[in-house]
Design a protein around this motif. Structure first.
Motif, PDB file in Angstrom:
ATOM      1  N   ALA A 171      21.241  34.345  53.680  1.00  0.00           N
ATOM      2  CA  ALA A 171      20.056  33.795  54.749  1.00  0.00           C
ATOM      3  C   ALA A 171      20.786  33.389  56.177  1.00  0.00           C
ATOM      4  CB  ALA A 171      19.379  32.738  54.311  1.00  0.00           C
ATOM      5  N   LEU A 172      21.747  33.707  56.454  1.00  0.00           N
ATOM      6  CA  LEU A 172      22.645  33.197  57.952  1.00  0.00           C
ATOM      7  C   LEU A 172      21.681  33.958  58.859  1.00  0.00           C
ATOM      8  CD1 LEU A 172      26.406  33.753  57.795  1.00  0.00           C
ATOM      9  CD2 LEU A 172      25.108  31.786  58.516  1.00  0.00           C
ATOM     10  N   PRO A 173      21.283  33.027  59.884  1.00  0.00           N
ATOM     11  CA  PRO A 173      20.321  33.462  61.040  1.00  0.00           C
ATOM     12  C   PRO A 173      20.958  34.655  61.731  1.00  0.00           C
ATOM     13  CG  PRO A 173      20.766  31.043  61.228  1.00  0.00           C
ATOM     14  CD  PRO A 173      21.564  31.713  60.003  1.00  0.00           C
ATOM     15  N   THR A 174      20.048  35.597  62.258  1.00  0.00           N
ATOM     16  CA  THR A 174      20.555  36.669  63.102  1.00  0.00           C
ATOM     17  C   THR A 174      21.262  36.135  64.300  1.00  0.00           C
ATOM     18  OG1 THR A 174      18.739  38.157  62.498  1.00  0.00           O
ATOM     19  CG2 THR A 174      19.696  38.500  64.819  1.00  0.00           C
ATOM     20  N   GLY A 175      22.555  36.674  64.794  1.00  0.00           N
ATOM     21  CA  GLY A 175      23.076  36.293  66.042  1.00  0.00           C
ATOM     22  C   GLY A 175      24.047  35.193  65.842  1.00  0.00           C
ATOM     23  N   ALA A 176      24.273  34.703  64.505  1.00  0.00           N
ATOM     24  CA  ALA A 176      25.122  33.606  63.941  1.00  0.00           C
ATOM     25  C   ALA A 176      26.321  34.178  63.854  1.00  0.00           C
ATOM     26  CB  ALA A 176      24.634  32.897  62.755  1.00  0.00           C
ATOM     27  N   VAL A 177      27.519  33.537  64.157  1.00  0.00           N
ATOM     28  CA  VAL A 177      28.852  34.033  64.115  1.00  0.00           C
ATOM     29  C   VAL A 177      29.569  33.172  62.950  1.00  0.00           C
ATOM     30  CG1 VAL A 177      30.914  34.530  65.104  1.00  0.00           C
ATOM     31  CG2 VAL A 177      28.825  34.998  66.427  1.00  0.00           C
ATOM     32  N   VAL A 178      30.097  33.445  61.937  1.00  0.00           N
ATOM     33  CA  VAL A 178      31.038  32.709  61.235  1.00  0.00           C
ATOM     34  C   VAL A 178      32.261  32.618  61.738  1.00  0.00           C
ATOM     35  CG1 VAL A 178      31.890  32.272  59.012  1.00  0.00           C
ATOM     36  CG2 VAL A 178      29.616  33.516  59.007  1.00  0.00           C
ATOM     37  N   ILE A 179      32.854  31.237  62.342  1.00  0.00           N
ATOM     38  CA  ILE A 179      34.100  31.229  62.687  1.00  0.00           C
ATOM     39  C   ILE A 179      35.038  30.581  61.733  1.00  0.00           C
ATOM     40  CG2 ILE A 179      33.269  30.840  65.207  1.00  0.00           C
ATOM     41  CD1 ILE A 179      33.585  27.999  64.826  1.00  0.00           C
ATOM     42  N   ALA A 180      34.663  30.160  60.781  1.00  0.00           N
ATOM     43  CA  ALA A 180      35.763  29.616  59.679  1.00  0.00           C
ATOM     44  C   ALA A 180      35.084  29.348  58.223  1.00  0.00           C
ATOM     45  CB  ALA A 180      36.129  28.171  59.951  1.00  0.00           C
ATOM     46  N   ALA A 181      35.784  29.040  57.249  1.00  0.00           N
ATOM     47  CA  ALA A 181      35.266  28.993  55.610  1.00  0.00           C
ATOM     48  C   ALA A 181      36.337  28.255  55.158  1.00  0.00           C
ATOM     49  CB  ALA A 181      34.452  30.397  55.187  1.00  0.00           C
ATOM     50  N   THR A 182      35.764  27.436  54.123  1.00  0.00           N
ATOM     51  CA  THR A 182      36.730  26.661  53.080  1.00  0.00           C
ATOM     52  C   THR A 182      36.297  27.472  51.767  1.00  0.00           C
ATOM     53  OG1 THR A 182      36.743  24.686  54.219  1.00  0.00           O
ATOM     54  CG2 THR A 182      37.059  24.695  52.061  1.00  0.00           C
ATOM     55  N   PHE A 183      37.546  27.960  51.211  1.00  0.00           N
ATOM     56  CA  PHE A 183      37.399  28.389  49.707  1.00  0.00           C
ATOM     57  C   PHE A 183      37.978  27.571  48.747  1.00  0.00           C
ATOM     58  CE2 PHE A 183      37.108  32.473  52.439  1.00  0.00           C
ATOM     59  CZ  PHE A 183      35.986  32.762  52.189  1.00  0.00           C
ATOM     60  N   ARG A 184      37.436  27.448  47.636  1.00  0.00           N
ATOM     61  CA  ARG A 184      38.260  26.521  46.561  1.00  0.00           C
ATOM     62  C   ARG A 184      38.480  27.580  45.411  1.00  0.00           C
ATOM     63  NH1 ARG A 184      35.069  21.975  45.715  1.00  0.00           N
ATOM     64  NH2 ARG A 184      36.254  20.958  47.457  1.00  0.00           N
ATOM     65  N   GLY A 185      39.555  27.322  45.002  1.00  0.00           N
ATOM     66  CA  GLY A 185      39.862  28.229  43.436  1.00  0.00           C
ATOM     67  C   GLY A 185      40.341  27.294  42.610  1.00  0.00           C
ATOM     68  N   HIS A 186      41.394  27.522  41.676  1.00  0.00           N
ATOM     69  CA  HIS A 186      41.958  26.772  40.640  1.00  0.00           C
ATOM     70  C   HIS A 186      43.391  26.602  40.878  1.00  0.00           C
ATOM     71  CE1 HIS A 186      41.282  30.467  38.680  1.00  0.00           C
ATOM     72  NE2 HIS A 186      42.336  30.381  38.363  1.00  0.00           N
ATOM     73  N   ALA A 187      44.159  26.036  40.445  1.00  0.00           N
ATOM     74  CA  ALA A 187      45.512  25.945  40.319  1.00  0.00           C
ATOM     75  C   ALA A 187      45.934  27.003  39.284  1.00  0.00           C
ATOM     76  CB  ALA A 187      46.204  24.581  39.826  1.00  0.00           C
ATOM     77  N   ALA A 188      47.022  27.746  39.902  1.00  0.00           N
ATOM     78  CA  ALA A 188      47.706  29.054  38.851  1.00  0.00           C
ATOM     79  C   ALA A 188      48.911  29.262  39.235  1.00  0.00           C
ATOM     80  CB  ALA A 188      46.891  30.052  39.090  1.00  0.00           C
ATOM     81  N   GLU A 189      49.728  29.955  38.593  1.00  0.00           N
ATOM     82  CA  GLU A 189      50.943  30.328  38.742  1.00  0.00           C
ATOM     83  C   GLU A 189      50.891  31.484  39.966  1.00  0.00           C
ATOM     84  OE1 GLU A 189      54.020  29.355  38.037  1.00  0.00           O
ATOM     85  OE2 GLU A 189      52.853  27.599  37.011  1.00  0.00           O
ATOM     86  N   PRO A 190      51.812  31.407  40.893  1.00  0.00           N
ATOM     87  CA  PRO A 190      51.919  32.573  41.881  1.00  0.00           C
ATOM     88  C   PRO A 190      52.042  33.823  41.240  1.00  0.00           C
ATOM     89  CG  PRO A 190      52.808  30.607  42.729  1.00  0.00           C
ATOM     90  CD  PRO A 190      52.440  30.147  41.432  1.00  0.00           C
ATOM     91  N   ALA A 191      53.094  33.974  40.440  1.00  0.00           N
ATOM     92  CA  ALA A 191      53.336  35.017  39.549  1.00  0.00           C
ATOM     93  C   ALA A 191      52.188  35.923  39.032  1.00  0.00           C
ATOM     94  CB  ALA A 191      54.464  34.837  38.751  1.00  0.00           C
ATOM     95  N   ALA A 192      51.214  35.108  38.323  1.00  0.00           N
ATOM     96  CA  ALA A 192      50.197  35.454  37.807  1.00  0.00           C
ATOM     97  C   ALA A 192      49.084  36.011  38.644  1.00  0.00           C
ATOM     98  CB  ALA A 192      49.624  34.457  36.676  1.00  0.00           C
ATOM     99  N   ILE A 193      48.956  35.199  39.780  1.00  0.00           N
ATOM    100  CA  ILE A 193      48.152  35.635  40.861  1.00  0.00           C
ATOM    101  C   ILE A 193      48.513  36.973  41.396  1.00  0.00           C
ATOM    102  CG2 ILE A 193      47.112  34.872  43.266  1.00  0.00           C
ATOM    103  CD1 ILE A 193      47.532  32.127  42.220  1.00  0.00           C
TER     104      ILE A 193
END
Length: 295
Positions: A171-193
């Motif tokens: 539902a982002l308004p028309t003309g709005a520009v996303v300039i940044a976002a925060t994402f959350r995951g979970h702790a994991a081993e880099p090799a598995a990722i």
């Protein structure tokens, strides 16, 4: 049209075909590449409210019509492409950062859960707006919040609950520009990722025409169906119109085999919709954005 002063780059009549994956379409009346978030906010604040504004990421999920795009097209450059680790499970990502950069940074930081972004050929701004997803995950599953500049120039932080997410829609308004976002995951081993990212990359390479001029998935999957299977059952695999073709490798992808116009690509998509409707009774919904005016 008199435009506000900028510190970034403002180009009149900028060709958009080189900036989108289909390599077709017309020009932007104005292309604005802001220097930073303040430059963007000031410009939109002072811009005549009647002038339309559209954000452009990697142009991977878009048909730019042959008559071009009126108003201002905003393209976020390197200043908006940074990704940094906030804590053990969170990343702060610029709106111009690619899915590959986000997932690779997450891997190196030991943050799992965002591997699917490796497979989305776009930028953070685009897949936050479209609730991009693949391999059973969507942006709404990992997004905490996003910073946007509204068409008015106002800057605002929106929580995931504010975005009204549904399948490939926000539902982002028309003309709005996303300039940044925060994402959350979970702790994991880099090799598995990394192994999961490699699996996703190999699966995409095997099943999708990634080395062609394409727009990615053309139609949304209808409830209870796979779009590609409906298209295949309707006899559309390999269907052509001019230099536009339904991919033989994955028939929910349209291809530009050489010099297809955007009109040919879009018309081929509408022909596919008609044939699927006639064969199965299902109306396919475009996933690819179609923007601008016909020639």
């Amino acid at each position: 049209m008199v435009l506000p002063a900028v510190r970034g780059r403002l180009t009149q009549g900028a060709p958009l075909a080189p900036l989108v994956w289909f390599k077709s379409g017309g020009t932007a009346q104005w292309l604005f590449e802001p220097r930073d978030a303040d430059d963007l906010a000031d410009f939109l604040r002072d811009l005549d409210p009647a002038v339309p504004v559209m954000a452009l990421g990697l142009g991977s999920n878009m048909i730019v019509r042959d008559g071009g795009v009126p108003g201002v097209v905003v393209r976020l450059g390197k200043a908006f492409a940074q990704v940094e680790r906030l804590d053990d499970t969170s990343l702060r990502c610029g709106g111009g950062a690619s899915g590959i950069l986000v997932s690779s940074t997450a891997r190196d930081a030991g943050i799992g859960g965002v591997e699917f972004l490796r497979s989305i050929p776009g930028t953070v701004g685009g897949f936050v707006r479209m609730n991009g997803g693949a391999y059973g995950r969507e942006v709404k599953d990992v997004l905490v919040d996003c910073d946007v500049v509204l068409r008015s120039g106002e800057r605002r932080t929106l929580a995931v609950a504010d975005l009204g997410y549904t399948y490939r829609h926000s539902a982002l308004p028309t003309g709005a520009v996303v300039i940044a976002a925060t994402f959350r995951g979970h702790a994991a081993e880099p090799a598995a990722i990394g192994a999961e990212m490699d699996r996703i990359a190999a699966e995409r390479e095997a099943s999708q025409p990634l080395r062609s001029k394409t727009g990615g998935s053309t139609f949304k999957n209808p409830a209870g169906h796979k779009a590609w299977a409906l298209i295949d059952a309707a006899g559309c695999r390999g269907l052509t119109r001019g230099d536009a073709q339904v991919s033989e490798k994955h028939c929910n992808f349209l291809l530009n085999l050489g010099s297809a116009t955007s009109a040919e690509i879009e018309a081929l998509g509408e022909e596919v919709r008609d044939k699927v409707k006639a064969q199965s009774g299902v109306t396919l919904e475009w996933e690819i954005q179609r923007v601008g005016v016909a020639k």
